[in-house]
Write a protein that holds these residues in place. Structure first.
Motif, PDB file in Angstrom:
ATOM      1  N   PHE A   1      91.827 -52.595  50.177  1.00 21.85           N
ATOM      2  CA  PHE A   1      91.614 -52.187  51.585  1.00 21.85           C
ATOM      3  C   PHE A   1      90.703 -50.959  51.644  1.00 21.85           C
ATOM      4  CE2 PHE A   1      96.054 -54.056  52.392  1.00 21.85           C
ATOM      5  CZ  PHE A   1      95.529 -55.283  52.733  1.00 21.85           C
ATOM      6  N   LEU A   2      90.924 -50.012  50.744  1.00 25.13           N
ATOM      7  CA  LEU A   2      90.113 -48.781  50.756  1.00 25.13           C
ATOM      8  C   LEU A   2      88.652 -49.094  50.416  1.00 25.13           C
ATOM      9  CD1 LEU A   2      92.588 -46.262  49.063  1.00 25.13           C
ATOM     10  CD2 LEU A   2      91.855 -46.260  51.446  1.00 25.13           C
ATOM     11  N   GLN A   3      88.450 -50.015  49.462  1.00 15.74           N
ATOM     12  CA  GLN A   3      87.067 -50.408  49.124  1.00 15.74           C
ATOM     13  C   GLN A   3      86.397 -51.065  50.337  1.00 15.74           C
ATOM     14  OE1 GLN A   3      88.058 -52.805  45.767  1.00 15.74           O
ATOM     15  NE2 GLN A   3      88.072 -51.076  44.331  1.00 15.74           N
ATOM     16  N   ALA A   4      87.152 -51.927  51.028  1.00  9.82           N
ATOM     17  CA  ALA A   4      86.597 -52.577  52.224  1.00  9.82           C
ATOM     18  C   ALA A   4      86.292 -51.531  53.292  1.00  9.82           C
ATOM     19  CB  ALA A   4      87.592 -53.606  52.758  1.00  9.82           C
ATOM     20  N   GLU A   5      87.159 -50.516  53.395  1.00  3.38           N
ATOM     21  CA  GLU A   5      86.955 -49.459  54.398  1.00  3.38           C
ATOM     22  C   GLU A   5      85.661 -48.693  54.100  1.00  3.38           C
ATOM     23  OE1 GLU A   5      90.635 -47.299  54.851  1.00  3.38           O
ATOM     24  OE2 GLU A   5      89.678 -45.896  56.250  1.00  3.38           O
ATOM     25  N   LEU A   6      85.415 -48.411  52.831  1.00  2.00           N
ATOM     26  CA  LEU A   6      84.167 -47.717  52.460  1.00  2.00           C
ATOM     27  C   LEU A   6      82.952 -48.556  52.857  1.00  2.00           C
ATOM     28  CD1 LEU A   6      84.728 -46.125  48.931  1.00  2.00           C
ATOM     29  CD2 LEU A   6      84.292 -44.942  51.098  1.00  2.00           C
ATOM     30  N   ALA A   7      83.037 -49.865  52.592  1.00  2.00           N
ATOM     31  CA  ALA A   7      81.919 -50.751  52.937  1.00  2.00           C
ATOM     32  C   ALA A   7      81.709 -50.786  54.449  1.00  2.00           C
ATOM     33  CB  ALA A   7      82.194 -52.160  52.405  1.00  2.00           C
ATOM     34  N   LEU A   8      82.816 -50.818  55.213  1.00  2.00           N
ATOM     35  CA  LEU A   8      82.698 -50.868  56.677  1.00  2.00           C
ATOM     36  C   LEU A   8      82.157 -49.553  57.246  1.00  2.00           C
ATOM     37  CD1 LEU A   8      85.934 -52.889  57.426  1.00  2.00           C
ATOM     38  CD2 LEU A   8      83.618 -53.544  58.111  1.00  2.00           C
ATOM     39  N   ILE A   9      82.524 -48.423  56.625  1.00  2.35           N
ATOM     40  CA  ILE A   9      81.969 -47.136  57.071  1.00  2.35           C
ATOM     41  C   ILE A   9      80.454 -47.132  56.827  1.00  2.35           C
ATOM     42  CG2 ILE A   9      81.844 -44.679  56.458  1.00  2.35           C
ATOM     43  CD1 ILE A   9      84.893 -44.719  56.219  1.00  2.35           C
ATOM     44  N   ALA A  10      80.038 -47.673  55.675  1.00  2.00           N
ATOM     45  CA  ALA A  10      78.595 -47.752  55.381  1.00  2.00           C
ATOM     46  C   ALA A  10      77.899 -48.629  56.418  1.00  2.00           C
ATOM     47  CB  ALA A  10      78.385 -48.304  53.974  1.00  2.00           C
ATOM     48  N   LEU A  11      78.501 -49.787  56.738  1.00  2.00           N
ATOM     49  CA  LEU A  11      77.904 -50.687  57.747  1.00  2.00           C
ATOM     50  C   LEU A  11      77.827 -50.010  59.114  1.00  2.00           C
ATOM     51  CD1 LEU A  11      79.493 -54.188  57.070  1.00  2.00           C
ATOM     52  CD2 LEU A  11      77.090 -53.544  56.880  1.00  2.00           C
ATOM     53  N   PHE A  12      78.889 -49.293  59.463  1.00  2.00           N
ATOM     54  CA  PHE A  12      78.961 -48.580  60.749  1.00  2.00           C
ATOM     55  C   PHE A  12      77.787 -47.592  60.855  1.00  2.00           C
ATOM     56  CE2 PHE A  12      80.883 -44.591  62.642  1.00  2.00           C
ATOM     57  CZ  PHE A  12      80.861 -45.000  63.956  1.00  2.00           C
ATOM     58  N   LEU A  13      77.575 -46.816  59.791  1.00  2.00           N
ATOM     59  CA  LEU A  13      76.498 -45.814  59.829  1.00  2.00           C
ATOM     60  C   LEU A  13      75.119 -46.474  59.778  1.00  2.00           C
ATOM     61  CD1 LEU A  13      78.071 -43.069  57.543  1.00  2.00           C
ATOM     62  CD2 LEU A  13      77.754 -42.991  60.021  1.00  2.00           C
TER      63      LEU A  13
ATOM     64  N   ALA B   1      79.969 -52.938  66.302  1.00  2.00           N
ATOM     65  CA  ALA B   1      80.912 -54.042  66.085  1.00  2.00           C
ATOM     66  C   ALA B   1      81.754 -53.787  64.840  1.00  2.00           C
ATOM     67  CB  ALA B   1      80.143 -55.357  65.945  1.00  2.00           C
ATOM     68  N   ALA B   2      81.350 -52.806  64.017  1.00  2.00           N
ATOM     69  CA  ALA B   2      82.104 -52.525  62.791  1.00  2.00           C
ATOM     70  C   ALA B   2      83.388 -51.745  63.081  1.00  2.00           C
ATOM     71  CB  ALA B   2      81.235 -51.732  61.809  1.00  2.00           C
ATOM     72  N   LEU B   3      83.486 -51.155  64.281  1.00  2.00           N
ATOM     73  CA  LEU B   3      84.617 -50.269  64.564  1.00  2.00           C
ATOM     74  C   LEU B   3      85.956 -51.029  64.583  1.00  2.00           C
ATOM     75  CD1 LEU B   3      84.313 -47.265  64.847  1.00  2.00           C
ATOM     76  CD2 LEU B   3      84.348 -47.505  67.326  1.00  2.00           C
ATOM     77  N   GLY B   4      85.972 -52.252  65.135  1.00  2.00           N
ATOM     78  CA  GLY B   4      87.205 -53.048  65.161  1.00  2.00           C
ATOM     79  C   GLY B   4      87.691 -53.368  63.754  1.00  2.00           C
ATOM     80  N   PRO B   5      86.836 -54.017  62.918  1.00  2.00           N
ATOM     81  CA  PRO B   5      87.258 -54.289  61.540  1.00  2.00           C
ATOM     82  C   PRO B   5      87.578 -53.014  60.752  1.00  2.00           C
ATOM     83  CG  PRO B   5      85.312 -55.577  62.091  1.00  2.00           C
ATOM     84  CD  PRO B   5      85.570 -54.661  63.248  1.00  2.00           C
TER      85      PRO B   5
ATOM     86  N   VAL C   1      86.310 -39.424  54.136  1.00  2.00           N
ATOM     87  CA  VAL C   1      85.778 -40.233  53.021  1.00  2.00           C
ATOM     88  C   VAL C   1      86.241 -39.683  51.669  1.00  2.00           C
ATOM     89  CG1 VAL C   1      83.665 -41.062  51.908  1.00  2.00           C
ATOM     90  CG2 VAL C   1      83.797 -40.941  54.406  1.00  2.00           C
ATOM     91  N   GLY C   2      86.129 -38.364  51.469  1.00  2.00           N
ATOM     92  CA  GLY C   2      86.451 -37.779  50.162  1.00  2.00           C
ATOM     93  C   GLY C   2      87.939 -37.799  49.866  1.00  2.00           C
ATOM     94  N   LEU C   3      88.694 -37.043  50.692  1.00  2.00           N
ATOM     95  CA  LEU C   3      90.136 -36.899  50.419  1.00  2.00           C
ATOM     96  C   LEU C   3      90.934 -38.112  50.901  1.00  2.00           C
ATOM     97  CD1 LEU C   3      90.571 -33.126  51.403  1.00  2.00           C
ATOM     98  CD2 LEU C   3      90.474 -34.107  49.114  1.00  2.00           C
ATOM     99  N   GLY C   4      90.450 -38.792  51.939  1.00  2.00           N
ATOM    100  CA  GLY C   4      91.236 -39.890  52.516  1.00  2.00           C
ATOM    101  C   GLY C   4      90.980 -41.243  51.875  1.00  2.00           C
ATOM    102  N   ILE C   5      89.810 -41.416  51.222  1.00  2.00           N
ATOM    103  CA  ILE C   5      89.503 -42.740  50.637  1.00  2.00           C
ATOM    104  C   ILE C   5      89.138 -42.619  49.145  1.00  2.00           C
ATOM    105  CG2 ILE C   5      88.023 -44.788  50.782  1.00  2.00           C
ATOM    106  CD1 ILE C   5      87.658 -44.219  53.758  1.00  2.00           C
ATOM    107  N   ALA C   6      88.106 -41.808  48.845  1.00  2.00           N
ATOM    108  CA  ALA C   6      87.590 -41.778  47.460  1.00  2.00           C
ATOM    109  C   ALA C   6      88.616 -41.227  46.470  1.00  2.00           C
ATOM    110  CB  ALA C   6      86.300 -40.959  47.421  1.00  2.00           C
ATOM    111  N   LEU C   7      89.261 -40.094  46.813  1.00  2.00           N
ATOM    112  CA  LEU C   7      90.225 -39.507  45.879  1.00  2.00           C
ATOM    113  C   LEU C   7      91.435 -40.415  45.647  1.00  2.00           C
ATOM    114  CD1 LEU C   7      90.915 -37.106  44.062  1.00  2.00           C
ATOM    115  CD2 LEU C   7      91.936 -35.963  46.043  1.00  2.00           C
ATOM    116  N   PRO C   8      92.050 -40.983  46.720  1.00  2.00           N
ATOM    117  CA  PRO C   8      93.158 -41.919  46.474  1.00  2.00           C
ATOM    118  C   PRO C   8      92.733 -43.127  45.629  1.00  2.00           C
ATOM    119  CG  PRO C   8      93.055 -41.351  48.806  1.00  2.00           C
ATOM    120  CD  PRO C   8      91.869 -40.735  48.172  1.00  2.00           C
TER     121      PRO C   8
END
Lengths: 312, 179
Positions: free
Chosen positions: A217-229, A179-183, A260-267
Motif C-alpha cells: 500500500f505504501l509503495q502504491a501511495e508513493l506512486a500515486l503521490i508522484a502521479l498527483f504531482l 483524479a489521483a486524489l481519490g485513489p 513522504v519521509g517520516l510517513g511513507i519512506a521511513l516505515p
C-alpha cells in the motif's frame, strides 16, 4: 507588474480561504481508515480468514464503527448551521460528492454491523448471549457471509475514494483538481488500516502478512503521490502554481519530511529491515504510517485552500 | 425566460464604494462582511500602465459549481432570471460552496448559513434594479437580460470591449467588465 488591492475582508475567505480547519482533515483521515479496515476485513471474509481464533481482523468492524462515529462527530463539529444537518437526508444530489458521502456513511453502518455480527467480540457475547446464536445462524449461511463481505469491500472502496473526490470535485482549488486524489486517499486509508491492525495483532504470522500488505500500500501511495504531482505540473499555469505550494512553497517541508519521509519512506525502510529479520519488529513503523496518513490530509486540505484561479 | 447579468464600465468606475454601502444597507448585512467589493488592478510598466477599478460580486454563473456541489439543494438556480440563490433553511453550513467558488464570492453568515449577492431579488420583484446599480453615481453599472439583444447590457457588450473574471475556470460568469 501587476498590483491588486481588494476592499473585501470576509471572515474565513480573506486574505485566503480557510473554511476548513482541523475537523475536515480528521474526518477524512478517520473515514479513510475505516474504509481501509472495511476493505481488509471484507477481503479476509472472502478468504475465510477472519474467523481464525485470535485474529485481529475480527476486531476491525467494531473498531470501525467507533472510529466512524468519531469521524462523523468531527464532520458535525465543522458544520456552521448544525440544527439543519438532517437536511442532508431529505434529498440526494447526484452532482454533489458531499451528498454521495452522506448516504455512503449511512450505508456503511449496516455493513459494519453485519461484519460485527459474524464475529461478535467476547465481551459483547457475555453481555448479550443472544448474539452468539444470531452470529452462528448468520455464519451458517454462506451466501449471507459473502454478501456482507462484498458490502464491506464495495462500500469501503467507495468511502475511501469519496474522501478524495470530495476535494477533487471542487474545481476552484487547483491543487485538488486531480483524479489521483481519490485513489491516493483510498490507498492511504488502506495503509493506515493495515498499520493499525499490525499494531494490534499478537499473532506473528498475521503481523508479517499485515506488514507485507502495508508495504505494498505504501509503495502504491508513493506512486500515486508522484502521479498527483506530475498531473499538476503538466497542466495549466494555475495548476503548476498550485503544485509549487508543495514544491518550494510553504508546505514543502511538512509534505516532504512529514508525509513522504517520516510517513511513507521511513516505515517502508523499517518494515523491509524487519521483514529481512535484520531488526526486531517494532511498532514505530505502523505508528509513523498512521501519523503520516493524518498529516497527508492536513497538508492537502490546507494547501488546497491556499490555491486559487484568480490573482494570488 | 430572462438570464440576468451585468455590464460594468471600468472606464467610468471611480471605486467610490457606494455600491458596497448600498448593498450592506439594503440587505442588512452583518458588520465586517460584504456581498460586493472593489478591486483595483494596476498593470504594466511606466509609462505604459493601466488602472482598472472593478465592482465585483457573485457572477451568477451559467454553470455554477456552488450549486453542483451543494448536498441539500440550498444553493440553486431560480427560474426567474436564472439567478443563483440560497435557501437558508436548507443550508447546513458545510462550506463546500465557499470552497467551490473561483471568485470567493460567498461567506458564512453569523447565523450559520452561506450567503452572497442575490442581485437584490426582492427589488427585482418590484421592478427595481439591484441596489448597487441604482445608487452608482458614475452610472457605470448596467443590469439586464443577457438574452435580450435589444437590452442595455447586450447592446453595450456588442459595442464595447469587455472581459469576464477567470473565464478559464469554465463556470460561465455573467458579470462583464467594459474596458
Amino acid at each position: 507588474m501587476t498590483e491588486f488591492t481588494n476592499t473585501r475582508a470576509n471572515h474565513l475567505v480573506d486574505p485566503f480561504l480557510q473554511v476548513w480547519g482541523w475537523e475536515i482533515p480528521v474526518y477524512l483521515f478517520l473515514g479513510g481508515l475505516v474504509a481501509g479496515m472495511m476493505v481488509i476485513a471484507g477481503g479476509a471474509m472472502f478468504a475465510d480468514r477472519q474467523r481464525r481464533a485470535g485474529s485481529v481482523l475480527t476486531l476491525l468492524p467494531g473498531l470501525g464503527l467507533v472510529l466512524l462515529s468519531l469521524g462523523m462527530g468531527a464532520l458535525f463539529l465543522d458544520l456552521e448551521h448544525k440544527p439543519f444537518v438532517w437536511r442532508l437526508y431529505t434529498t440526494f444530489q447526484p452532482a454533489s460528492p458531499m451528498s454521495w458521502g452522506a448516504w455512503i456513511l449511512i450505508a456503511v453502518v449496516p455493513a459494519l454491523l453485519g461484519a460485527l455480527l459474524l464475529n461478535v467480540p467476547a465481551f459483547l457475547r457475555r453481555r448479550f448471549p443472544a448474539l452468539t446464536a444470531l452470529s452462528e445462524a448468520l455464519c451458517a449461511q454462506a451466501a449471507v457471509v459473502r454478501a456482507i463481505a462484498a458490502a464491506n469491500l464495495v462500500l469501503g472502496g467507495l468511502l475511501g475514494i469519496y474522501t478524495g473526490i470530495l476535494l477533487s470535485a471542487l474545481g476552484a482549488r487547483p491543487l485538488w483538481n486531480s483524479a489521483a486524489l481519490g485513489p491516493l486517499f483510498l490507498t492511504s486509508g488502506l495503509s493506515s488500516a493495515a498499520a493499525l491492525a499490525h499494531l494490534a495483532t499478537r499473532d506473528r504470522s498475521e503481523s508479517e502478512q499485515l506488514a507485507r500488505a502495508d508495504q505494498r500500500f505504501l509503495q502504491a501511495e508513493l506512486a500515486l503521490i508522484a502521479l498527483f504531482l506530475i498531473g499538476l505540473l503538466t497542466a495549466t499555469q494555475v495548476h503548476i502554481r498550485a503544485a509549487t505550494l508543495l514544491l518550494g512553497g510553504p508546505f514543502t517541508a511538512v509534505f516532504w519530511v512529514g508525509v513522504v519521509g517520516l510517513g511513507i519512506a521511513l516505515p517502508l525502510f523499517l518494515q523491509s529491515l524487519a521483514a529481512g529479520q535484520r531488526i526486531r519488529p517494532t511498532p514505530v513503523g505502523p505508528l509513523l504510517v498512521l501519523a503520516g496518513s493524518l498529516l497527508l490530509r492536513f497538508v492537502i486540505v490546507h494547501a488546497g485552500q491556499l490555491s486559487r484561479w484568480g490573482p494570488v | 425566460m430572462a438570464r440576468f447579468g451585468m455590464a460594468i464600465d471600468t472606464v467610468l468606475c471611480v471605486g467610490c464604494m457606494d455600491c458596497v454601502v448600498a448593498c450592506k444597507t439594503e440587505n442588512g448585512l452583518p458588520e465586517g462582511l460584504c456581498r460586493d467589493w472593489i478591486v483595483t488592478e494596476a498593470t504594466g510598466e511606466f509609462p505604459d500602465t493601466n488602472l482598472e477599478i472593478r465592482s465585483e460580486r457573485c457572477n451568477h454563473c451559467d454553470r455554477p459549481p456552488c450549486v453542483h456541489c451543494c448536498p441539500t439543494r440550498a444553493s440553486h438556480v431560480e427560474d426567474r432570471g436564472h439567478l443563483v440563490q440560497i435557501t437558508k433553511e436548507l443550508c447546513i453550513g458545510c462550506k463546500a460552496c465557499l470552497a467551490s467558488c473561483p471568485y470567493d464570492a460567498r461567506y458564512v453568515h453569523p447565523d450559520g448559513y452561506a450567503d452572497k449577492c442575490t442581485f437584490c431579488m426582492h427589488r427585482l420583484d418590484q421592478g427595481l434594479p439591484p441596489a448597487c446599480t441604482a445608487v452608482c453615481p458614475a452610472r457605470c453599472m448596467h443590469f439586464g437580460d443577457l438574452d435580450d439583444p435589444h437590452g442595455d447590457v447586450s447592446r453595450l457588450l456588442a459595442a464595447r470591449r469587455h472581459h469576464a473574471l477567470q473565464p478559464e475556470a469554465g463556470t460561465g460568469p455573467r458579470i462583464f467588465f467594459l474596458t
